[in-house]
Design a protein around this motif. Structure first.
Motif, PDB file in Angstrom:
ATOM      1  N   CYS A   1      -1.556   7.448  -1.474  1.00  0.00           N
ATOM      2  CA  CYS A   1      -1.109   6.062  -1.347  1.00  0.00           C
ATOM      3  C   CYS A   1      -2.029   5.127  -2.133  1.00  0.00           C
ATOM      4  O   CYS A   1      -1.652   4.019  -2.463  1.00  0.00           O
TER       5      CYS A   1
ATOM      6  N   VAL B   1      -4.175  -4.565  -6.592  1.00  0.00           N
ATOM      7  CA  VAL B   1      -3.157  -4.453  -5.544  1.00  0.00           C
ATOM      8  C   VAL B   1      -2.018  -5.346  -5.981  1.00  0.00           C
ATOM      9  O   VAL B   1      -2.229  -6.534  -6.260  1.00  0.00           O
TER      10      VAL B   1
ATOM     11  N   GLY C   1       1.378  -5.904  -2.250  1.00  0.00           N
ATOM     12  CA  GLY C   1       1.070  -4.958  -1.180  1.00  0.00           C
ATOM     13  C   GLY C   1       1.406  -5.495   0.204  1.00  0.00           C
ATOM     14  O   GLY C   1       1.070  -6.620   0.555  1.00  0.00           O
ATOM     15  N   THR C   2       2.087  -4.657   0.986  1.00  0.00           N
ATOM     16  CA  THR C   2       2.325  -4.997   2.395  1.00  0.00           C
ATOM     17  C   THR C   2       1.856  -3.795   3.216  1.00  0.00           C
ATOM     18  O   THR C   2       2.283  -2.669   2.952  1.00  0.00           O
ATOM     19  N   PHE C   3       0.973  -4.054   4.175  1.00  0.00           N
ATOM     20  CA  PHE C   3       0.371  -2.934   4.912  1.00  0.00           C
ATOM     21  C   PHE C   3       0.461  -3.169   6.405  1.00  0.00           C
ATOM     22  O   PHE C   3       0.356  -4.305   6.859  1.00  0.00           O
TER      23      PHE C   3
ATOM     24  N   HIS D   1      -1.657  -9.785  -3.633  1.00  0.00           N
ATOM     25  CA  HIS D   1      -1.829  -9.563  -5.075  1.00  0.00           C
ATOM     26  C   HIS D   1      -3.295  -9.742  -5.346  1.00  0.00           C
ATOM     27  O   HIS D   1      -3.841 -10.811  -5.078  1.00  0.00           O
TER      28      HIS D   1
ATOM     29  N   ALA E   1      -7.053  -0.977   3.766  1.00  0.00           N
ATOM     30  CA  ALA E   1      -5.907  -0.720   2.894  1.00  0.00           C
ATOM     31  C   ALA E   1      -6.380  -0.124   1.575  1.00  0.00           C
ATOM     32  O   ALA E   1      -5.760   0.790   1.036  1.00  0.00           O
TER      33      ALA E   1
ATOM     34  N   LYS F   1       1.062   2.062   3.867  1.00  0.00           N
ATOM     35  CA  LYS F   1       1.509   1.163   2.800  1.00  0.00           C
ATOM     36  C   LYS F   1       3.020   1.056   2.900  1.00  0.00           C
ATOM     37  O   LYS F   1       3.724   2.038   2.698  1.00  0.00           O
TER      38      LYS F   1
ATOM     39  N   GLU G   1       4.949  -1.310   1.221  1.00  0.00           N
ATOM     40  CA  GLU G   1       5.467  -1.441  -0.141  1.00  0.00           C
ATOM     41  C   GLU G   1       4.332  -1.853  -1.057  1.00  0.00           C
ATOM     42  O   GLU G   1       3.252  -2.231  -0.603  1.00  0.00           O
ATOM     43  N   GLY G   2       4.581  -1.791  -2.365  1.00  0.00           N
ATOM     44  CA  GLY G   2       3.562  -2.240  -3.293  1.00  0.00           C
ATOM     45  C   GLY G   2       2.808  -1.084  -3.926  1.00  0.00           C
ATOM     46  O   GLY G   2       3.151   0.081  -3.747  1.00  0.00           O
ATOM     47  N   HIS G   3       1.758  -1.447  -4.672  1.00  0.00           N
ATOM     48  CA  HIS G   3       1.011  -0.461  -5.431  1.00  0.00           C
ATOM     49  C   HIS G   3      -0.478  -0.776  -5.295  1.00  0.00           C
ATOM     50  O   HIS G   3      -0.881  -1.920  -5.455  1.00  0.00           O
ATOM     51  N   VAL G   4      -1.284   0.216  -4.974  1.00  0.00           N
ATOM     52  CA  VAL G   4      -2.736   0.012  -4.840  1.00  0.00           C
ATOM     53  C   VAL G   4      -3.431   0.984  -5.772  1.00  0.00           C
ATOM     54  O   VAL G   4      -3.072   2.157  -5.815  1.00  0.00           O
TER      55      VAL G   4
END
Length: 1550
Positions: free
Chosen positions: A641, A655, A658-660, A674, A699, A706, A708-711
């Motif tokens: 993730c 990030v 991102g929603t965690f 962001h 996170a 996670k 949604e989003g990208h880390v």
């Protein structure tokens, strides 16, 4: 060949009533001539029999086992053995044997040519035997190539060959001597050559070969001898003897233990189990996927509206079960376990041989004309069958126990590995305690079950066989006995269910007692300061009373079940015999029927009792299985993730969108994040409590779900959590954390993290062992070690979750400057710092402001100030007294601001021992605390648990004396237990009671013997006209004696239980009494765990383990004695044998007890590290993952499990070793009882023989258990010793001295005077206060300041006499405090301690445990301490339940509760030990204000950490190294520019 059955044989058949004997005899008679073989004093076998069956037996055996053996050898890989002399000899002899056999064959052909026709047997037998010998020779070589060092198959083969050749050997000699010449010289010669050769082969095969060549090199310093031991040694466990002798000579130590066999080590077992479990999961996944595909295609047919689709999915999911852990276990451990089951089957069948032989023996005694060699043969057969049974039974047990041991290893390893990858939401569903329980309790259950699992099929088998033989003997009357058995089953079941219920209830009391004790010991200092001990002692004793009440009920039940267990066989026998005799007058109860039936009933007793137990165990284990399976099926963290490879160039952390959340089903904690962090920059994350700062760090570590989003995080990560996680290892190991040591770098790190000074005060420098959870470091030191670990790891990215709040302000500045800041050790690395330290913000590159889980603004310090948004407001909140100007801020070092941050930082998780579980409850609690304090500026509320929980007032001082361990290792006792301990226990039970118990046991055995002697007498009653006289009188007396025995059993076991409970009550009361009177210094140097252990484990042993052990011991002891008495009285010759047997028994017993006791101690000592390491791992899982150290922790855990199994394995084997030797003694008892019965045949009647042999058949069990119980008793009685030891530690002064009591209203003035006062913490340490003299007038307000370790807290402790003076004295209003009782003194002074300690219970109990004050007074105190609103908002107001440690109140509220306590007591002297970091400014102001108004006319002594609180006091006392440096008004001290001035200047007050 004569086919006529002789009349004698007929007689023999009648006497041997069983079918088996009949069939055997018919076969023998066909090939034997009974006149030669049976009815003679000099028996012999017919040549026909000798040359056929007897010669073929070994060959048949070898060819029968060959296919199985070859299969086994195919899988047996241990390299080959170099050709040795032994192997050459064996092969040459085998070839010679083949030559000898074929010489016979060729001789027969030769005779044929000479036209003398030999019988066909002379062709067949040599051919068969010759081929078999070739096979044996080939096998010898094949085994060598497969690396077999000692072959069981061949030993048995040669043994059978010799056995079958003994008969022909004898008869050939007899024939030759009878005829005076040798008829067939050639065959005579070949036979004797053959006999000599097989005898030599047998002897040679008992030796073992060298270890295999090319076998994996064994680097073990101490390998287990089992692998290389011979077949006979394995069968009799002879290889263990070396350890038994060593253990007898001196107590065993760790280094004496053998390494584990490779197949028993964690690495191998867990790997196999993991593979099987993964297969199960894959199968399950495939099914899931299939189900999923089905449903989705089904949905496609009509346009799904969503809900429908979900519904179908859910429905389908239900049909597929979870992956089955049971299957994985069966596939991994099943095959090995089945070998054990096979042994069990043979043993079950063998156990019925001896009753049959007994019946033949009694028949033989009755038949006065029978040749005496029959008797000797029967005795020998009895002995042989018993020995075989012993050997096979212990092989079965060995397989079962080793399977159990492997199961435990496997399950422990699986749970450990799973706990490192489990998601936080899954972890939340079970507390650390519960997960550790999976490992300890549930894995243990598997172990216990496996031992007796075979009873599931073996018990029904034994019951059926026994009933079959009983039917043969007594006919349908057996059904009456069976009916009684069946009726007893529900009784036993009911008792078991009830006992279980009592156990649960008692566990509840025990848990609450231990929980209370735990709290009391954690807060013992507070109890002493408030003089509250009696109230809490009362509470503990109340719980204990209930606990013992339940124990007593359980004892009634236990005596009932003992009664059932002992009387069952008797009741069964009684009903069967009574029915048998009364159904038909011609039914005669003779010795054979009576005693054969009795021995069969005794066989029945075990399966009947075990079956219900095994079934209930099975039920428990299935629950455990479900729990383990559920845990192993939990979701795992997604390792992907967080992207680690591809990152936007120039940035280290990115990030996007991102929603965690902490769990899939919870609402997100962070939304629309962001974030781009440039490489090498320092980013600060700020925001109010609970806005998601820690969550952001989690996170980035991949600890959150996670949504949604990208880390992406580039490179290695170092993580400093908010709550420092410290391992139980040396300080150095904590910092290195598995990295290579580099001295230069290491020293730099220590310097930067300000640890150098701490190392000087720690007793062993950086080799100081740190207790669990870092208990012997202060909060600040723990945090600095945690930072040092990160710095040393030299990672690319540093995630620092508010590490600066736990340390003092000047240290925080030092660390920021030298480590984190722009010029620190980490410059050039990417750093993300969560902080409340307004001071540091101007120096960071970027600031991220979080509000309610969203980033509200980002930018540099200047940019954000200009925007005047959330950030500017944050600054206003946190620096209330300052004008915010940049240059001033950089200089800002006011401790006050720092304190504000400190408060807000550590929202530690809820309970000390289960930190990580509560990530989510944490958020929830923060909200609660915010709501709960409506009137108290919500933004500053915090749910911090106290940091300084275990920080003693002056950490450095008390540790000087100790070598390099703060906490002395607990000594595990070695050597024999002293008799004095047994004597102490007897005194606790009551001497009269003890004697009565022994007397009752004697009586009960006398009754039992009486009943059996009466039975034997009854069976000898003459038969007149086919009936026996006065049977009803016989039955009546038999019943009376038996029931008397039952009654005595009931009374004696009940008396014993009562005695045991009495002892438990006295021992616990003495221990509790002593612990409340023990001085504080004892609690400072003894870990709480060790004291709790005395209250839990040792008291549990005294409550529940010792009484049943004594019960078993006395039972087996008296049974063994009565057996010997019975045998001696029927065959007095037996007395001669008893002495050597007793000596052997005594020696085996001493060897065993010494070794086994020490092995048990080693096992229990090595067990706790497994669990403590495990709970430590769970607590620090996120840190371990962040640093990527999972594998080394797994290895460490495996190592600890293996260490534990290293002492567990020999302790299993020691039981087997003992069992075989003791049972051998028992088998000798059987042999001699039978032999002497045969010798004294003419003077004995059948009844007596039946009595003595059936007693002998039972004795093995008693002898075996007697040794076990002796050993258990010696292991467990140690608990009494340990409890005694802690009941006799030195105590503090008496609480009340009647003739020295001060007046009621003392102290009226509140004047305190120290006269030349010196004190030290403990004997042998330096003085903490040196010749202190000062006088405080009544009503003065005194501030006490000084650096750490100056003796500030010690001074207040002396007022309460927590520390006693070395010289000098303290007077209060002219009364010497050393002369009055402690409670009189402590109840007249009030303290508001540094750590607010609350106990679980109602709020009212926390304020007023003795119920001294009225409701109104309490409400008034609450109002003055600003708690009234909070309390009255709760539904149950004063009865509001506080959680353990006051968890459900915020720290500030806890501090206010302490204030309310002080207001209630309202004494003339108030001591205020100011809270350091635990509390926010607001609460602090409230407290100060209340004290100024409410305690106006009292003497107040304040230990100040923040000078602004004492600037308006009457005088200030400055301490330095235990002496007075300055003592004057604040203004004149500042004017004189001394020590105080320097401190004030530091704090920005001067």
């Amino acid at each position: 060949m004569q086919m006529i059955l002789f009349p004698k044989v007929k007689g023999l058949l009648e006497l041997s009533g069983s079918l088996e004997t009949l069939s055997i005899i018919i076969i023998i008679v066909c090939i034997m001539d009974p006149n030669i073989s049976v009815h003679t004093d000099n028996p012999d076998l017919t040549p026909c029999f000798q040359n056929t069956i007897l010669a073929w037996i070994p060959s048949i055996y070898l060819w029968a086992v060959l296919p199985f053996y070859l299969l086994y050898l195919k899988h047996y890989k241990r390299g080959y053995i170099v050709l040795s002399m032994l192997s050459r000899f064996k092969t040459i002899l085998g070839v010679l044997l083949w030559c000898v056999c074929w010489a016979d064959l060729f001789f027969s052909f030769h005779e044929l040519l000479q036209s003398r026709t030999p019988p066909p047997v002379y062709f067949v037998t040599p051919l068969i035997v010759g081929i078999t010998m070739v096979l044996a020779s080939v096998l010898i070589q094949y085994e060598r190539l497969r690396g077999v060092q000692s072959s069981g198959v061949l030993i048995i083969f040669w043994f059978l060959s010799v056995l079958c050749a003994v008969g022909p050997f004898r008869s050939k000699i007899i024939a030759a001597t009878a005829q005076g010449q040798i008829k067939d010289r050639f065959r005579f010669t070949t036979f004797f050559s053959y006999f000599a050769l097989i005898l030599i082969e047998l002897i040679l095969s008992c030796f073992k070969e060298n270890p295999p060549f090319f076998s994996p090199v064994n680097s073990d310093p101490n390998p287990c001898p089992e692998l290389n031991s011979g077949f006979l040694s394995k069968m009799t466990f002879w290889w263990f003897t070396s350890m038994a002798i060593l253990g007898y000579k001196r107590p065993l130590e760790d280094k004496d233990l053998w390494s584990l066999n490779k197949d028993d080590t964690s690495s191998i077992i867990v790997q196999q189990l993991h593979k099987e479990w993964d297969k199960q999961k894959d199968e399950w996944k495939q099914k899931e996927d299939v189900a999923y595909v089905k449903t989705s295609s089904h949905v496609l047919n009509h346009v799904g509206d969503g809900p429908e689709e979900a519904e179908v999915l859910i429905r389908d999911k239900r049909q597929h079960k979870e992956p089955s852990f049971l299957k994985a276990l069966l596939r991994t451990f099943g095959p090995y376990f089945l070998i054990g089951s096979f042994y069990k089957l043979i043993q079950d069948l063998l156990s019925f041989v001896n009753p049959q032989l007994l019946s033949v023996l009694i028949g033989f005694i009755k038949d006065k004309d029978a040749p005496s060699w029959w008797g000797f043969l029967i005795a020998a057969l009895m002995f042989f069958s018993a020995v075989l049974q012993t050997i096979i039974l212990h092989q079965h047990f060995q397989y079962c126990f080793v399977t159990g041991m492997r199961l435990r290893t496997g399950i422990t390893g699986m749970i450990y590995r799973k706990s490192l990858v489990i998601t936080n939401s899954a972890k939340r569903s079970s507390t650390v305690g519960e997960i550790v329980n999976l490992m300890s309790v549930d894995a243990q259950r598997f172990m216990d079950l496996v031992t007796f699992l075979n009873m599931l099929w073996s018990a029904p088998l034994q019951i059926c066989l026994a009933l079959y033989f009983l039917w043969q003997t007594l006919g349908p009357s057996v059904l009456a006995g069976v009916a009684v058995m069946i009726l007893l089953i529900p009784l036993n079941a009911a008792i078991a269910i009830k006992t279980r219920a009592f156990q649960v209830e008692q566990m509840r009391y025990k848990d609450s007692r231990i929980k209370l004790m735990n709290e009391i010991l954690s807060g013992i200092k507070v109890l002493k300061l408030y003089a509250w001990e009696p109230s809490f002692q009362e509470k503990v004793l109340e719980i204990r009373k209930n606990e013992l009440r339940v124990l007593k009920k359980a004892a009634y039940l236990n005596s009932l079940s003992t009664f059932a267990w002992i009387s069952a066989p008797f009741l069964v026998a009684l009903t069967t015999f009574a029915v048998y005799v009364s159904v038909d007058e011609n039914n005669i109860l003779d010795a054979e029927k009576a005693f054969v039936s009795l021995s069969l009933f005794n066989i029945l007793r075990f399966p009947l009792n075990m079956l219900p137990q095994v079934i209930s165990n099975l039920a428990q284990t299935s629950v455990s299985l479900k729990r383990i399976q559920q845990f192993l099926s939990h979701d795992e963290l997604d390792p992907n993730c967080v992207e680690t490879k591809v990152v936007t160039p120039g940035y280290t952390i990115t990030v996007t969108n991102g929603t965690f959340s902490w769990a899939k089903e919870l609402k997100p904690s962070l939304k629309d994040i962001h974030l781009l962090v440039p490489s090498g920059s320092l980013v600060a994350v700020v925001g109010h409590v609970g806005c998601g700062k820690s969550s952001l760090v989690s996170a980035l570590l991949g600890e959150m779900e996670k949504l949604e989003g990208h880390v992406a995080v580039k490179g290695s990560v170092a993580y400093v959590p908010q709550q420092a996680w410290i391992q139980n290892a040396t300080l150095k190991d904590n910092i290195l954390f598995g990295q290579q040591h580099n001295e230069q770098k290491y020293q730099n790190v220590l310097e930067a993290c300000a640890l150098k000074t701490d190392l000087e005060v720690l007793p062993g420098g950086d080799h100081t062992e740190i207790g669990e959870k870092g208990i012997n470091l202060s909060g600040g030191q723990r945090q600095r070690v945690s930072i040092a670990r990160a710095v040393f790891s030299d990672a690319d990215v540093y995630l620092l979750d508010d590490p600066l709040s736990a340390v003092d302000s000047h240290v925080a500045k030092h660390i920021f400057d030298n480590v984190i800041g722009p010029e620190g050790a980490l410059k050039g690395k990417t750093r993300m710092l969560v902080t409340h330290g307004v001071t540091f913000l101007p120096q960071v590159d970027h600031i991220v402001v979080l509000v309610d889980g969203k980033i509200s603004e980002m930018g540099s310090y200047q940019e954000l100030l200009k925007q005047n948004g959330a950030f500017a407001e944050f600054l206003r909140n946190y620096a209330p007294d300052e004008d915010i100007e940049e240059d001033e801020l950089t200089m800002l070092e006011d401790e006050e601001v720092l304190l504000a941050e400190d408060t807000l930082s550590n929202h530690t998780d809820l309970a000390d021992n289960e930190p990580v579980t509560n990530e989510v409850r944490k958020q929830f609690l923060r909200q609660i605390s915010v709501i709960s304090s409506e009137g108290e500026c919500p933004k500053k509320m915090s749910t911090r648990r106290r940091v300084c929980e275990k920080k003693s007032a002056e950490p450095p001082q008390p540790q000087k004396i100790l070598t390099d361990k703060l906490i002395q290792a607990e000594t595990s006792e070695t050597g024999t237990v002293k008799l004095s301990v047994f004597w102490q226990y007897m005194k606790a039970v009551g001497l009269v009671t003890s004697l009565v118990i022994c007397f009752l046991y004697g009586c009960q055995n006398a009754a039992a013997i009486g009943a059996n002697v009466w039975l034997s007498d009854w069976t000898n009653e003459p038969v007149i006209n086919g009936t026996q006289r006065n049977t009803s009188m016989r039955v009546g007396v038999y019943a009376a004696l038996g029931l008397l025995q039952g009654l005595l059993v009931l009374i004696s076991s009940f008396t014993l239980a009562m005695g045991g409970i009495n002892a438990a009550r006295t021992l616990h009361a003495a221990l509790l009494e002593n612990k409340f009177h023990t001085p504080q210094s004892f609690f400072d140097t003894t870990p709480t765990g060790r004291i709790i252990n005395r209250f839990s484990k040792d008291i549990y042993v005294i409550d529940e383990v010792i009484p049943p052990t004594i019960l078993m011991f006395l039972g087996t002891f008296f049974t063994s004695v009565s057996t010997m008495l019975v045998i001696i009285s029927s065959t007095p010759l037996f007395a001669v044998v008893i002495i050597p047997l007793a000596i052997v028994y005594f020696f085996v017993q001493r060897f065993y007890v010494a070794t086994s006791r020490q092995l048990k101690r080693l096992e229990s000592v090595s067990r706790s590290p497994i669990y403590s390491h495990f709970s430590e791992t769970i607590t620090g899982a996120s840190v371990i993952r962040a640093y990527g150290r999972e594998n080394s922790f797994v290895c460490l855990s495996d190592l600890k499990v293996d260490e534990n199994q290293k002492s567990y394995f020999p302790s299993i084997v020691s039981n087997r070793w003992l069992g075989i030797r003791i049972e051998l003694i028992g088998n000798f008892v059987v042999l001699f009882a039978a032999l002497f019965a045969v010798l004294g045949k003419n003077s004995l009647n059948a009844g007596l023989v039946g009595l003595s042999v059936s007693y002998a058949l039972q004795v093995t069990m008693s002898l075996n258990w007697m040794v076990r119980m002796t050993s258990d008793l010696e292991s467990n009685i140690v608990a009494v010793e340990r409890v005694k030891e802690y009941s006799e530690t030195e105590t503090e002064a008496p609480w009340i001295i009647e003739d020295k009591r001060p007046p009621e209203d003392w102290p009226t003035q509140g004047e305190v005077e120290f006269v030349d006062y010196s004190v030290r913490y403990r004997k042998g340490m330096d003085l903490v206060l040196k010749a202190l003299s000062l006088r405080v007038k009544g009503g003065e307000k005194i501030g006490i300041v000084g650096r750490t370790g100056a003796g500030k807290s010690s001074m207040t402790l002396c007022l309460f006499r927590i520390l006693e003076a070395v010289k000098g004295e303290i007077k209060i209003d002219g009364v010497r405090i050393s002369e009055i009782g402690l409670h009189d003194l402590r109840s007249k002074i009030t303290i508001i301690p540094q750590d607010p300690v609350l106990f679980s219970g109602t709020l009212r109990m926390n304020l007023d445990p003795f119920n001294k004050y009225s409701e109104d007074e309490i409400w008034k105190a609450l109002e003055l301490s600003h708690l009234k609103r909070f309390v009255s908002s709760k539904p149950n107001t004063l009865e509001y339940e506080c959680a353990e440690g006051g968890e459900n109140l915020s720290v500030g509220q806890r501090q206010l509760v302490c204030l309310a306590r002080a207001l209630l007591r309202k004494t003339r002297i108030l001591v205020l030990d100011e809270a350091t970091a635990a509390i926010d400014l607001e609460t602090d102001d409230l407290i100060q204000m209340t004290i100024r108004t409410q305690f106006e006319d009292c003497t107040v002594l304040t230990i100040a950490h923040r000078l602004n609180t004492i600037m308006d006091y009457t005088r200030v006392l400055v301490l330095d190294k235990g002496t007075i440096a300055e003592f004057d008004t604040p203004s004149s001290l500042i004017a004189s520019r001394g020590v105080f001035y320097g401190m004030a200047k530091d704090a920005g007050l001067a």
